[in-house]
Design a protein around this motif. Structure first.
Motif, PDB file in Angstrom:
ATOM      1  N   VAL A   1       2.247  -9.257 -26.856  1.00 43.66           N
ATOM      2  CA  VAL A   1       2.379  -8.143 -27.786  1.00 43.66           C
ATOM      3  C   VAL A   1       2.117  -6.808 -27.079  1.00 43.66           C
ATOM      4  O   VAL A   1       2.503  -5.758 -27.566  1.00 43.66           O
ATOM      5  N   ALA A   2       1.432  -6.871 -25.946  1.00 42.48           N
ATOM      6  CA  ALA A   2       1.205  -5.657 -25.174  1.00 42.48           C
ATOM      7  C   ALA A   2       1.205  -6.013 -23.695  1.00 42.48           C
ATOM      8  O   ALA A   2       0.883  -7.143 -23.307  1.00 42.48           O
ATOM      9  N   VAL A   3       1.586  -5.026 -22.885  1.00 40.85           N
ATOM     10  CA  VAL A   3       1.687  -5.284 -21.444  1.00 40.85           C
ATOM     11  C   VAL A   3       0.993  -4.157 -20.675  1.00 40.85           C
ATOM     12  O   VAL A   3       1.001  -3.006 -21.099  1.00 40.85           O
ATOM     13  N   GLY A   4       0.343  -4.542 -19.579  1.00 44.28           N
ATOM     14  CA  GLY A   4      -0.288  -3.545 -18.711  1.00 44.28           C
ATOM     15  C   GLY A   4       0.070  -3.857 -17.274  1.00 44.28           C
ATOM     16  O   GLY A   4       0.414  -4.999 -16.936  1.00 44.28           O
ATOM     17  N   SER A   5      -0.005  -2.846 -16.419  1.00 44.05           N
ATOM     18  CA  SER A   5       0.335  -3.086 -15.019  1.00 44.05           C
ATOM     19  C   SER A   5      -0.521  -2.198 -14.136  1.00 44.05           C
ATOM     20  O   SER A   5      -1.100  -1.217 -14.604  1.00 44.05           O
ATOM     21  N   ALA A   6      -0.608  -2.558 -12.879  1.00 46.62           N
ATOM     22  CA  ALA A   6      -1.381  -1.742 -11.948  1.00 46.62           C
ATOM     23  C   ALA A   6      -0.954  -2.029 -10.511  1.00 46.62           C
ATOM     24  O   ALA A   6      -0.517  -3.133 -10.191  1.00 46.62           O
ATOM     25  N   TYR A   7      -1.047  -0.990  -9.669  1.00 43.87           N
ATOM     26  CA  TYR A   7      -0.891  -1.164  -8.232  1.00 43.87           C
ATOM     27  C   TYR A   7      -2.165  -0.639  -7.576  1.00 43.87           C
ATOM     28  O   TYR A   7      -2.588   0.484  -7.842  1.00 43.87           O
ATOM     29  N   GLU A   8      -2.807  -1.465  -6.785  1.00 37.69           N
ATOM     30  CA  GLU A   8      -4.020  -1.034  -6.074  1.00 37.69           C
ATOM     31  C   GLU A   8      -3.783  -1.181  -4.583  1.00 37.69           C
ATOM     32  O   GLU A   8      -3.279  -2.203  -4.120  1.00 37.69           O
ATOM     33  N   LYS A   9      -4.180  -0.142  -3.867  1.00 35.07           N
ATOM     34  CA  LYS A   9      -3.951  -0.146  -2.420  1.00 35.07           C
ATOM     35  C   LYS A   9      -5.268   0.056  -1.703  1.00 35.07           C
ATOM     36  O   LYS A   9      -6.091   0.868  -2.119  1.00 35.07           O
ATOM     37  N   HIS A  10      -5.439  -0.665  -0.623  1.00 35.61           N
ATOM     38  CA  HIS A  10      -6.582  -0.418   0.244  1.00 35.61           C
ATOM     39  C   HIS A  10      -6.059   0.115   1.569  1.00 35.61           C
ATOM     40  O   HIS A  10      -5.228  -0.514   2.215  1.00 35.61           O
ATOM     41  N   ALA A  11      -6.509   1.313   1.942  1.00 36.54           N
ATOM     42  CA  ALA A  11      -6.118   1.907   3.220  1.00 36.54           C
ATOM     43  C   ALA A  11      -7.312   2.668   3.743  1.00 36.54           C
ATOM     44  O   ALA A  11      -8.202   3.051   2.987  1.00 36.54           O
ATOM     45  N   GLU A  12      -7.333   2.904   5.054  1.00 37.95           N
ATOM     46  CA  GLU A  12      -8.491   3.594   5.624  1.00 37.95           C
ATOM     47  C   GLU A  12      -8.544   5.053   5.207  1.00 37.95           C
ATOM     48  O   GLU A  12      -9.602   5.594   4.931  1.00 37.95           O
ATOM     49  N   ARG A  13      -7.365   5.693   5.204  1.00 31.85           N
ATOM     50  CA  ARG A  13      -7.300   7.096   4.812  1.00 31.85           C
ATOM     51  C   ARG A  13      -6.168   7.259   3.808  1.00 31.85           C
ATOM     52  O   ARG A  13      -5.217   6.484   3.821  1.00 31.85           O
ATOM     53  N   SER A  14      -6.267   8.284   2.989  1.00 26.07           N
ATOM     54  CA  SER A  14      -5.192   8.608   2.067  1.00 26.07           C
ATOM     55  C   SER A  14      -3.885   8.758   2.857  1.00 26.07           C
ATOM     56  O   SER A  14      -3.858   9.428   3.873  1.00 26.07           O
ATOM     57  N   GLY A  15      -2.836   8.118   2.385  1.00 32.02           N
ATOM     58  CA  GLY A  15      -1.536   8.273   3.034  1.00 32.02           C
ATOM     59  C   GLY A  15      -1.244   7.271   4.131  1.00 32.02           C
ATOM     60  O   GLY A  15      -0.121   7.178   4.613  1.00 32.02           O
ATOM     61  N   ASP A  16      -2.238   6.510   4.545  1.00 31.07           N
ATOM     62  CA  ASP A  16      -2.001   5.490   5.569  1.00 31.07           C
ATOM     63  C   ASP A  16      -1.164   4.337   4.999  1.00 31.07           C
ATOM     64  O   ASP A  16      -1.062   4.170   3.799  1.00 31.07           O
ATOM     65  N   TYR A  17      -0.620   3.552   5.908  1.00 28.99           N
ATOM     66  CA  TYR A  17       0.000   2.311   5.470  1.00 28.99           C
ATOM     67  C   TYR A  17      -1.079   1.412   4.868  1.00 28.99           C
ATOM     68  O   TYR A  17      -2.258   1.520   5.221  1.00 28.99           O
ATOM     69  N   ALA A  18      -0.649   0.515   3.984  1.00 31.12           N
ATOM     70  CA  ALA A  18      -1.613  -0.325   3.282  1.00 31.12           C
ATOM     71  C   ALA A  18      -2.214  -1.381   4.211  1.00 31.12           C
ATOM     72  O   ALA A  18      -1.523  -1.974   5.030  1.00 31.12           O
ATOM     73  N   LEU A  19      -3.531  -1.590   4.063  1.00 31.12           N
ATOM     74  CA  LEU A  19      -4.150  -2.785   4.650  1.00 31.12           C
ATOM     75  C   LEU A  19      -3.960  -3.933   3.671  1.00 31.12           C
ATOM     76  O   LEU A  19      -3.816  -5.091   4.052  1.00 31.12           O
ATOM     77  N   VAL A  20      -4.012  -3.576   2.393  1.00 34.39           N
ATOM     78  CA  VAL A  20      -3.748  -4.516   1.303  1.00 34.39           C
ATOM     79  C   VAL A  20      -3.049  -3.731   0.199  1.00 34.39           C
ATOM     80  O   VAL A  20      -3.447  -2.605  -0.099  1.00 34.39           O
ATOM     81  N   GLY A  21      -2.017  -4.323  -0.395  1.00 31.18           N
ATOM     82  CA  GLY A  21      -1.396  -3.736  -1.581  1.00 31.18           C
ATOM     83  C   GLY A  21      -1.257  -4.833  -2.624  1.00 31.18           C
ATOM     84  O   GLY A  21      -0.757  -5.914  -2.313  1.00 31.18           O
ATOM     85  N   VAL A  22      -1.738  -4.564  -3.832  1.00 32.08           N
ATOM     86  CA  VAL A  22      -1.678  -5.590  -4.882  1.00 32.08           C
ATOM     87  C   VAL A  22      -0.935  -5.038  -6.098  1.00 32.08           C
ATOM     88  O   VAL A  22      -1.256  -3.940  -6.575  1.00 32.08           O
ATOM     89  N   ALA A  23       0.039  -5.782  -6.583  1.00 31.15           N
ATOM     90  CA  ALA A  23       0.774  -5.393  -7.784  1.00 31.15           C
ATOM     91  C   ALA A  23       0.532  -6.424  -8.882  1.00 31.15           C
ATOM     92  O   ALA A  23       0.556  -7.626  -8.609  1.00 31.15           O
ATOM     93  N   ILE A  24       0.256  -5.917 -10.078  1.00 33.93           N
ATOM     94  CA  ILE A  24      -0.100  -6.806 -11.199  1.00 33.93           C
ATOM     95  C   ILE A  24       0.663  -6.402 -12.458  1.00 33.93           C
ATOM     96  O   ILE A  24       0.782  -5.215 -12.760  1.00 33.93           O
ATOM     97  N   VAL A  25       1.134  -7.417 -13.186  1.00 35.00           N
ATOM     98  CA  VAL A  25       1.623  -7.214 -14.553  1.00 35.00           C
ATOM     99  C   VAL A  25       0.895  -8.225 -15.426  1.00 35.00           C
ATOM    100  O   VAL A  25       0.818  -9.412 -15.065  1.00 35.00           O
ATOM    101  N   VAL A  26       0.314  -7.743 -16.528  1.00 32.27           N
ATOM    102  CA  VAL A  26      -0.422  -8.645 -17.419  1.00 32.27           C
ATOM    103  C   VAL A  26       0.074  -8.453 -18.848  1.00 32.27           C
ATOM    104  O   VAL A  26       0.144  -7.316 -19.332  1.00 32.27           O
ATOM    105  N   GLY A  27       0.407  -9.565 -19.520  1.00 29.01           N
ATOM    106  CA  GLY A  27       0.761  -9.503 -20.940  1.00 29.01           C
ATOM    107  C   GLY A  27      -0.362 -10.127 -21.755  1.00 29.01           C
ATOM    108  O   GLY A  27      -0.994 -11.092 -21.313  1.00 29.01           O
TER     109      GLY A  27
END
Lengths: 205, 294
Positions: free
Chosen positions: B182-208
């Protein structure tokens, strides 16, 4: 591919003036500006797109001129730091130092708030900040930090740069009615040899 | 730092671009150039010809259909991030774009260029993995569509011919990915050493979620830690829960077991642990956003 060097005739409007130059296809915009047009206000820092010293406005949008080829901006408009004061004059928001130099409020902001030390990175910060304030005249400190995250300064520690941009934003916001009647803070600041002019363009006084 | 000599070929339409690809050997397409230009300067790429497609206006759009958002290959990152259809229906993608490099780079970098490059440490891939958009290509043989799952072979490798152009993609609206919710949420979380760096980890989530706030379906993907993966074990352990501490910990454990970092020893262990941690954070935000809508 032959030994001939491929070139392109680039016609580009820089700070309101049209320049036509035949340039090598592999010429980066930053080198085109500095070496072929002679506008050395745009600085070459890292040349790998990390430091932001070479930031210019391309059709009004901030971009790193070391990440664009000159041949790719044919027929486009570029604004560099040399064009900032003129732009401020056209918009009726120019400020004058005690020595009579015309500044954009952002330039005055950096001067007044110690937003620079060696000054190498400053043109890039000024161009990014110009675009930011046009898009968002009243940014929070967080929004300012986010906007300038692609510009690196190794002297200031950034706090004074954020202060400078906030200062300019406040002046530009007050500006519309306030400046016309000389409403800009015209008290000479302490410690630096400058003064904000109240003889803003468009004001007959 | 200069690129090797090349000839700049400017084109204004898709047709002209296809003709140019046929005419010139050893050519690369220049979309936004925010990866290609640095690669040329470091001589990792030294094409004889650069076919500059940046100004093909017909490929610069972000539009909404009933269940999809259509994005043109030459839409800039900033165009997409600010587009209402993306903010309203594919929120994690807008969030992901905010993490790419910095503002000036996002003003020039393009959707199609990023998809075609398929940099494993880039921010796009985990998001594409959970969305599985339809990729649109055109070539001498005509148009072709391929789901992202088949388009992406592995790092820097995609199903795209030398004479083809990626013209766009159709992203599903999140609600259509979790039809029972009935409802959906999503998020992208990134771990990087500095703002703008390539990701050390990138996680994408969709939850219903359903009306009671129970998870009906979740999609979890992790990028930048070894091969790009969907973590189906994490998806199944959170199903039917309210994403309490236990469910989050179980999901994190599943993520840590699934990812296969390229690095050995402590560096790999660190990335595994961070993948778990950032999966937890992303799951929590996505869940909170879903339940806010209840």
């Amino acid at each position: 591919m032959t030994d001939d060097t491929p070139t392109t005739t680039v016609s580009v409007t820089i700070n309101g003036e049209e320049y036509v130059r035949e340039t090598e296809d592999r010429r980066l915009l930053v080198h085109f500006l500095r070496e072929e047009v002679g506008l050395t206000g745009t600085h070459q820092g890292c040349v790998v797109g990390k430091c932001g010293a070479c930031t210019v406005l391309h059709n009004g949008v901030p971009k790193k001129s070391c990440m664009l080829y000159a041949a790719a901006v044919d027929e486009d408009e570029i604004t560099t730091v040399e064009g900032l004061a003129k732009r401020a004059e056209m918009n009726g928001v120019a400020m004058k130092t005690r020595e009579g130099t015309t500044f954009h409020p952002l330039q005055m902001g950096f001067k007044q708030n110690h937003g620079l030390q060696c000054g190498f990175c400053t043109p890039g910060f000024l161009m990014t900040a110009t675009a930011l304030l046009r898009e968002n005249p009243d940014p929070t400190r967080e929004e300012i930090k986010s906007a300038i995250s692609g510009n690196i300064c190794r002297c200031t520690g950034y706090t004074s740069i954020v202060d400078s941009i906030e200062w300019a934003a406040a002046r530009l916001r007050e500006d519309e009615p306030a400046v016309a009647d000389g409403g800009i803070d015209s008290t000479p600041c302490e410690g630096c040899n400058c003064e904000i002019a109240d003889d803003v363009e468009g004001n007959d006084e | 730092m200069y690129p090797r000599k090349f000839e700049h070929v400017s084109v204004r339409t898709v047709e002209e671009a296809l003709d140019a690809l046929e005419t010139y050997d050893d050519a690369e397409l220049l979309a936004g150039g925010q990866s290609l230009v640095p690669l040329q300067k470091t001589r990792f790429a030294s094409p004889d010809y650069l076919i500059d497609i940046t100004d093909i206006e017909e490929l610069r759009y972000v539009e909404e259909d009933e269940n999809e958002v259509r994005i043109g290959a030459l839409a800039k990152h900033t165009d997409i991030q600010q587009a209402n259809p993306i903010q309203d229906h594919v929120r994690l993608f807008s969030e992901c774009i905010g993490e790419i490099a910095d503002w000036p780079v996002r003003n020039q970098g393009t959707f199609g260029g990023t998809l075609a490059e398929a940099d494993p440490s880039g921010d796009y891939l985990p998001v594409m993995k959970v969305l599985n958009p339809t990729i649109e290509l055109t070539g001498p043989e005509g148009n072709r569509e391929v789901p992202f799952e088949e388009f992406y072979f592995g790092m820097f490798t995609v199903d795209m011919d030398d004479e083809e152009i990626l013209t766009g993609a159709r992203l599903p609206k999140l609600q259509s990915l979790v039809p029972d919710a009935v409802a959906v949420g999503s998020a992208y979380e990134k771990h990087a050493e500095r703002s703008g760096d390539y990701a050390l980890v990138g996680v994408a989530i969709v939850v219903g979620v359903d009306t009671d706030g129970l998870v009906t379906e979740a999609r979890v993907s992790v990028g930048a830690v070894g091969p790009l993966v969907r973590v189906t074990d994490a998806e199944s352990v959170v199903k039917g829960t309210t994403l309490d501490e236990d469910a989050l910990n179980a999901a994190a454990t599943a993520v840590e077991k699934t990812v296969q970092p390229d690095e050995e020893g402590s560096e790999g262990e660190y990335k595994e642990a961070m993948a778990g941690e950032f999966a937890k954070r992303a799951l929590s935000s996505a869940y909170d956003r879903a339940t806010e809508e209840l």
